[in-house]
Design an enzyme around this catalytic site. Structure first.
Site, PDB file in Angstrom:
ATOM      1  N   ASP A 197      86.333  93.717  92.002  1.00 19.09           N
ATOM      2  CA  ASP A 197      85.259  94.146  92.916  1.00 19.09           C
ATOM      3  C   ASP A 197      84.215  95.039  92.243  1.00 19.09           C
ATOM      4  O   ASP A 197      83.118  95.215  92.770  1.00 19.09           O
ATOM      5  CB  ASP A 197      85.846  94.892  94.112  1.00 19.09           C
ATOM      6  CG  ASP A 197      86.623  93.968  95.036  1.00 19.09           C
ATOM      7  OD1 ASP A 197      86.424  92.743  94.942  1.00 19.09           O
ATOM      8  OD2 ASP A 197      87.427  94.461  95.834  1.00 19.09           O
ATOM      9  N   ARG A 242      71.483  69.532 101.287  1.00 16.22           N
ATOM     10  CA  ARG A 242      72.193  70.374 102.264  1.00 16.22           C
ATOM     11  C   ARG A 242      72.011  71.848 101.938  1.00 16.22           C
ATOM     12  O   ARG A 242      71.639  72.210 100.825  1.00 16.22           O
ATOM     13  CB  ARG A 242      73.694  70.108 102.202  1.00 16.22           C
ATOM     14  CG  ARG A 242      74.105  68.752 102.681  1.00 16.22           C
ATOM     15  CD  ARG A 242      75.601  68.594 102.471  1.00 16.22           C
ATOM     16  NE  ARG A 242      76.051  67.265 102.821  1.00 16.22           N
ATOM     17  CZ  ARG A 242      77.194  66.746 102.413  1.00 16.22           C
ATOM     18  NH1 ARG A 242      77.990  67.426 101.627  1.00 16.22           N
ATOM     19  NH2 ARG A 242      77.549  65.536 102.785  1.00 16.22           N
TER      20      ARG A 242
END
Ligand code: F6P
Length: 305
Positions: A113, A148
């Site tokens: 993180d 998309r």
């Protein structure tokens, strides 16, 4: 983490110390899962993800009784100091040992993180980011070919460091992080505007702590009418062979932490500032919050044209 362990063991052996490792983190410390770590025991592991010591979350260590037991095990094994490799929780545990028992500890920041203060990088972040970028690149092929919108969720329970870095490197059209408020209708409007100028596919990167990919997908498909898909990268970001950057970082931090501990410094964490090694008190590290880089946030907005 294996590269850090290798550095700790070899730095200590080089200074004439013996090294004992504990499997399963603090849980294994409490249960005396000790093992002798000699030089060959950390050979051939630098390229392996995860940790050969395994790890575990320990509820027992959060209690005073658990820490008393851990201390008894350290004394029983003749350990005169402890190097802890891990994130916020692991480092908080190390500081507890230091404060409650005046026991010498030193920390090495390990967390994909990258949310640990006192270091520009924690071990694992670079590898996780590169894994996420690789995934974004692959998804973009389908996004482009099938025209998309893809919403890709990356790890980061409380922060958006992985999302921001991987989103920038992967050329994401929008990056959603917990540190910055965002509006899905606004993002939808931007996608419509981009489509009116000919853009037929987009990638949105979202930190898991900011929103769920599927919720973002649903909201964007409702307000744009575009075909939107969600991809959650999950634990694939926590494994795999570490990058060269992560390996060298782990070696440097593990080596520094061990040498500091053997030289009598206690309660510190090794870190990297720019390209320089530093060592900060754990009290400082754990009382400050690592901030996301505002310049990179602005950069992501500037790139989303
Ligand atoms: O190490 C932190 C972290 O990678 C978070 O980003 C993520 O939410 C969490 O770990 C996943 O943890 P677990 O494997 O316990 O679900």
């Amino acid at each position: 983490m294996n590269a850090a362990l290798r550095a700790v063991v070899r730095a200590a052996l080089g200074r004439g110390a013996e090294v004992i490792g504990f499997n399963h983190g603090y849980e294994g410390l409490i249960n005396d899962e000790s093992r002798n770590l000699d030089s060959p025991s950390v050979g051939g592991i630098i390229d392996r993800g995860g940790t050969i010591l395994r790890t575990a979350r320990s509820a027992a260590f959060m209690t005073r009784e658990g820490r008393d037991q851990a201390m008894a095990v350290l004394i029983k094994n003749g350990c005169e100091g402890l190097v802890v490799i891990g994130g916020d929780g692991s480092l908080t545990g190390a500081l507890k040992l230091q404060e409650e028992f005046d026991y010498p500890v030193c920390g090495v920041p390990g967390s994909i993180d990258n949310d640990i203060s006192g270091t520009d990088f924690s071990i694992g972040f670079d590898t996780a980011v590169n894994t996420a970028v690789d995934a974004i690149d692959r998804v973009r092929d389908t996004a482009y070919s099938h025209e998309r919108v893809f919403v890709i969720e990356v790890m980061g329970r409380r922060n958006g460091f992985i999302a921001l870095e991987a989103g920038l490197a992967g050329g994401a059209e929008a990056i959603l992080v917990p540190e910055m408020p965002f509006s899905l209708p606004d993002i939808g409007a931007e996608l419509l505007e981009a489509a009116s100028k000919g853009k037929r596919s987009s990638i949105i990167v979202v930190a898991e702590g900011a929103a769920k990919a599927d919720d973002v997908r649903e909201a964007l498909s409702e307000c744009t009418g575009f075909e939107c898909r969600a991809v959650v990268l999950g634990h694939m970001q926590r494994g795999g062979s570490p990058t060269a950057f992560d390996r060298v970082l782990a070696l440097r931090l593990g080596h520094l932490a061990t040498n500091r501990l053997l030289s009598g410094f206690r309660g510190e964490m090794a870190g990297l500032a720019g390209n320089l090694l530093v060592s900060h008190p754990l009290t400082f590290v754990l009382s400050s919050e690592r901030q996301i880089d505002p310049e990179k946030l602005l950069l992501s907005e500037a790139m989303a044209q």
